[in-house]
Design an enzyme around this catalytic site. Structure first.
Site, PDB file in Angstrom:
ATOM      1  N   ASP A  65      32.660   2.291 -14.706  1.00 36.83           N
ATOM      2  CA  ASP A  65      32.746   2.086 -13.443  1.00 36.83           C
ATOM      3  C   ASP A  65      33.589   0.825 -13.038  1.00 36.83           C
ATOM      4  O   ASP A  65      33.577  -0.057 -13.755  1.00 36.83           O
ATOM      5  CB  ASP A  65      31.389   1.969 -12.904  1.00 36.83           C
ATOM      6  CG  ASP A  65      30.424   3.135 -12.847  1.00 36.83           C
ATOM      7  OD1 ASP A  65      31.024   4.207 -13.197  1.00 36.83           O
ATOM      8  OD2 ASP A  65      29.077   3.028 -12.758  1.00 36.83           O
ATOM      9  N   ASP A  83      26.060  11.246 -14.075  1.00 37.62           N
ATOM     10  CA  ASP A  83      25.952  10.909 -15.320  1.00 37.62           C
ATOM     11  C   ASP A  83      24.845  11.402 -16.215  1.00 37.62           C
ATOM     12  O   ASP A  83      24.533  11.738 -17.339  1.00 37.62           O
ATOM     13  CB  ASP A  83      25.931   9.320 -15.677  1.00 37.62           C
ATOM     14  CG  ASP A  83      24.833   8.829 -14.619  1.00 37.62           C
ATOM     15  OD1 ASP A  83      24.310   9.503 -13.670  1.00 37.62           O
ATOM     16  OD2 ASP A  83      24.628   7.558 -14.504  1.00 37.62           O
TER      17      ASP A  83
END
Length: 768
Positions: A602, A692
């Site tokens: 990220d 995820d």
């Protein structure tokens, strides 16, 4: 008779000044301090001062230890090998392999996408030979440099200098490759003398194989002949009683030419001198060129040889070293236009090899000073460069800077002690030569008349007066005094960290970790949108300089995309603009990605490059797993998403968040976009969450063995909290959505609750 008290001049009883004197009693001589005319308890003053220094030592020492634990790279703290690879003031040289259709189109091995499954190197990356290479077979080495190639059929031999970690002198090592330089089998030490050897120039002549290494410490240039190639050599001839360095012999237009540098002469410019000699045979006799020395100029001009000369398209090229900024800063190539017994002329030509922008994190980020080229039977050119991530003298420079920082800390500790009253004098007068106990009358008469003793006595007195003067001018009980005190302490803490970094922190490079002798590279992929541009700029600048990052792919989900030129990136940067704002885009198949390893990270997570490199090393051990930095545990009958604390409390995990994880790109993307995962992807779009978690379920569904692996980062910072653009600002609501995802995915793909990996399983302690 020398037993009375000695009172320093200017040491009156006022203004907080005190005097030291010697008193005699029945038990002997005892030191007592008189301040303002009153007797003080000397041992108590000494105890208070000692306690202060012990406290300061413990406090600053703790700061230094914490800094070392969290900020120094694991490569340096744990060591690379059990023997060899010691820090060396000459550098940490390593060797890389390059390929090209010509000597001027060379590319590093990682650009050729050569893959080795046994070492999970997809692709193999430079360096291919390091200090660990000979060290791991019992020949401890601090660095390897000066590589020369010798092609014999399908085998390629590499001769190189290896600096012995025990004798601290150079020996000549040799390795063999049967796969065009991707993998090297290290055979041992080919040549070892009682003096330093390097630059093992090797060539053929009259059916024999010769080596002419540099041995300038011996004061002569020696020619060795192979008796049993490549490991046994015998001295063939001493061809010149001259301490030439980095020499080579080449045939050209009916003669043999010897190029070398002699730095022993008066007025010689070191690394800026070049001589040429000629003969009808490599054995001599050798005649000097009419214009010797050819060069005696600035060391940046490339006069000193930097490898084997080569012929391309009928032209002769010489490789030289640019030693201007530092020894061996870069290689330069010169086209020889005239070479005769009376004339020599050459002009520089560009080599075309791009220098790394990763600085010390690149294996050759600081310098490269040697090149050897050979053309294979296929017509392809293979080249070896040596490179270093630090300049020469770096170890000494860091030690000096670190020592200076520690000395400065000591001064600041004394200064703070003077401000708070814990240190009342700097030099007790009993330490001075004029106050060292009982002396004879003749010595006292000499002392009174001696100018040096008087000046020393006066200096000690004035130095000690500094404490009272300082406290009078800077009062700690005032706002300004408190501010000065706090700033002084903060500066001392900062200098302590600097001292620890320079003395114990190694070169400061975040080096990659090899596996089975190979290094590799990965692609860094992040997903973002226009509101997080500030995060992205800092993110790219930082991670692009990590050693093993080959490319950064930015998945642009929403808004007007930026240009690649808007970012400071040390690696190729590609912005992939998506048509739909979907979290599923993170795992979209991308045929332009050249590496098998993909780090999904990220754009609001900042961690050290060393943490990233450790994660990559663990993934290469287990490429079939999700290897990452944020563990979660799903357990119990009632599925509920919880944070890392829950996993810690239960000493296990079964999910690794892919917001910071390594995956096998082709395999993972294929699973995610399979027909079987279609329902899960639809749920991700519905909740705009849980992509995820879905990937973890897909991995678990495809294998009965462990599918997740945790690596603990030294530290990680969520930068979105500073910019106010966090996607999941409401943690409770975010966790609630994820709990719903767990229930749905369990129905679709099976439960995870029966799976559990434990913390602290690894011997290296990377998963504690």
């Amino acid at each position: 008779m020398g037993s009375g008290g000695v009172v320093p001049s200017g040491g009156g009883g006022g203004s907080g000044w005190y005097r030291w004197r010697w008193l005699n009693n029945n038990n002997g001589t005892k030191n007592s301090t008189i301040k303002n005319g009153n007797n003080n308890n000397g041992p108590c003053v000494l105890s208070a001062t000692l306690a202060y220094f012990l406290f300061a030592f413990a406090f600053l020492g703790s700061i230094g230890c914490l800094y070392a634990k969290f900020m120094l790279t694991a490569n340096w703290l744990t060591g690379i090998t059990t023997m060899g690879c010691l820090e060396d003031n000459e550098g940490s040289w390593a060797i890389g392999v390059f390929y090209g259709d010509s000597p001027f189109t060379l590319k590093p091995i990682e650009d050729m996408n050569i893959r080795k499954d046994a070492s999970a190197a997809w692709p193999v990356a430079n360096p291919v030979v390091t200090c660990a290479s000979p060290s791991n077979i019992g020949f401890p080495s601090n660095f390897v440099a000066d590589p020369f190639l010798y092609v014999q059929g399908d085998a390629i031999y590499l001769f190189y200098e290896t600096k012995n970690s025990i004798t601290m002198q150079g020996d000549i090592g040799v390795a063999r490759s049967t796969d065009k330089g991707a993998t090297w089998q290290h055979l041992g030490i080919a040549l070892d003398e009682d003096w330093h050897l390097s630059y093992p120039y090797i060539f053929d002549y009259n059916g024999n194989i010769y080596m002419m290494p540099e041995g300038s410490q011996k004061g002569e240039l020696r020619l060795y002949r192979a008796v049993d190639f490549p490991m046994q050599w015998t001295l063939d001839k001493i061809i010149m009683k001259k301490p030439l360095v980095d020499s080579f012999i080449i045939p050209h237009e009916g003669k043999f030419w010897l190029f070398g540098s002699d730095h022993s002469g008066i007025g010689t410019e070191k690394n800026g001198q070049l001589e040429i000699w000629y003969s009808s045979s490599p054995h001599g006799p050798w005649e000097p060129h009419k214009k010797n020395p050819i060069y005696n100029t600035d060391k940046s001009m490339g006069a000193r040889n930097g490898g084997r000369p080569f012929v391309y398209n009928g032209n002769l090229y010489r490789v030289g070293q640019d030693c201007g900024e530092a020894y061996g800063r870069r290689t330069r190539v010169f086209k020889v236009e005239v070479l005769s017994t009376n004339e020599f002329k050459e002009v520089e030509v560009p080599l075309g090899v791009k220098e790394s922008s990763k600085g010390r994190n690149a294996w050759n980020g600081a310098r490269n000073h040697h090149l050897d080229l050979q053309q294979l039977s296929s017509g392809e050119w293979i080249a070896v460069f040596d490179g270093d991530r630090v300049p020469s003298g770096d170890a000494n420079r860091r030690f000096i800077l670190g020592s200076a920082a520690v000395i400065a800390v000591s001064v600041l500790v004394i200064l703070v002690g003077m401000l708070v009253g814990a240190v009342k004098c700097i030099v007790p007068l009993s330490w001075c030569p004029h106050n060292m106990g009982k002396r004879s009358d003749s010595f006292l008469n000499w002392e009174r008349s001696n100018v040096l003793s008087s000046k020393l006595r006066l200096f000690c007195s004035r130095l000690n007066r500094a404490s009272s003067i300082l406290r009078a001018r800077i009062r700690p009980n005032t706002c300004i005094g408190t501010l000065i005190l706090v700033l002084t302490i903060l500066v001392a803490v900062l200098l302590m960290c600097i001292g620890v970094k320079y003395i114990y922190g190694g070169s400061g490079a975040h080096e990659p970790y090899s596996l089975s002798g190979h290094y590799s590279q990965f692609t860094l992929l992040t997903m973002t949108y226009d509101a997080r541009l500030w995060n992205l700029q800092m993110y790219i600048k930082h991670y692009s300089r990590c050693s093993s990052v080959r490319e950064i792919v930015v998945v642009w989900n929403k808004g007007i995309p930026p240009h690649s030129s808007d970012f400071d990136s040390a690696v190729p940067l590609r912005i992939r603009v998506e048509k739909q704002n979907s979290l599923n885009n993170r795992f979209k198949m991308d045929p332009l990605i050249k590496t098998r390893a993909v780090l999904e990270l990220d754009d609001d997570i900042m961690m050290t490059c060393d943490d990233v490199e450790r994660g990559f090393r663990v993934w290469r051990e287990h490429p079939d797993r999700i290897v990452g930095f944020y563990p979660r545990l799903v357990n119990g009958n009632r599925l509920k998403y919880r944070g890392e604390k829950h996993a810690r409390n239960h000493n296990g995990y079964n999910i690794i968040l892919t917001g910071a994880a390594f995956i096998d790109g082709p395999m993972a993307f294929g699973r995610y976009w399979s027909e079987k995962a279609a329902a899960g992807r639809a749920l991700v779009d519905k909740y705009f969450n849980c992509e995820d978690v879905l990937m973890n379920y897909l991995y678990a569904n495809a294998s009965l063995s462990e599918v997740v692996e945790y690596v603990k980062p030294a530290w990680a910072i969520d930068t979105s909290k500073f910019s106010g653009v966090a996607i999941s600002r409401n943690t409770q609501a975010h966790y609630g959505v994820r709990s719903n995802c767990l229930k749905k995915f369990s129905d679709m793909y099976g439960s995870l609750t029966h799976r559990k990996s434990y913390f602290s399983r690894r011997k290296d302690g990377w998963d504690v």
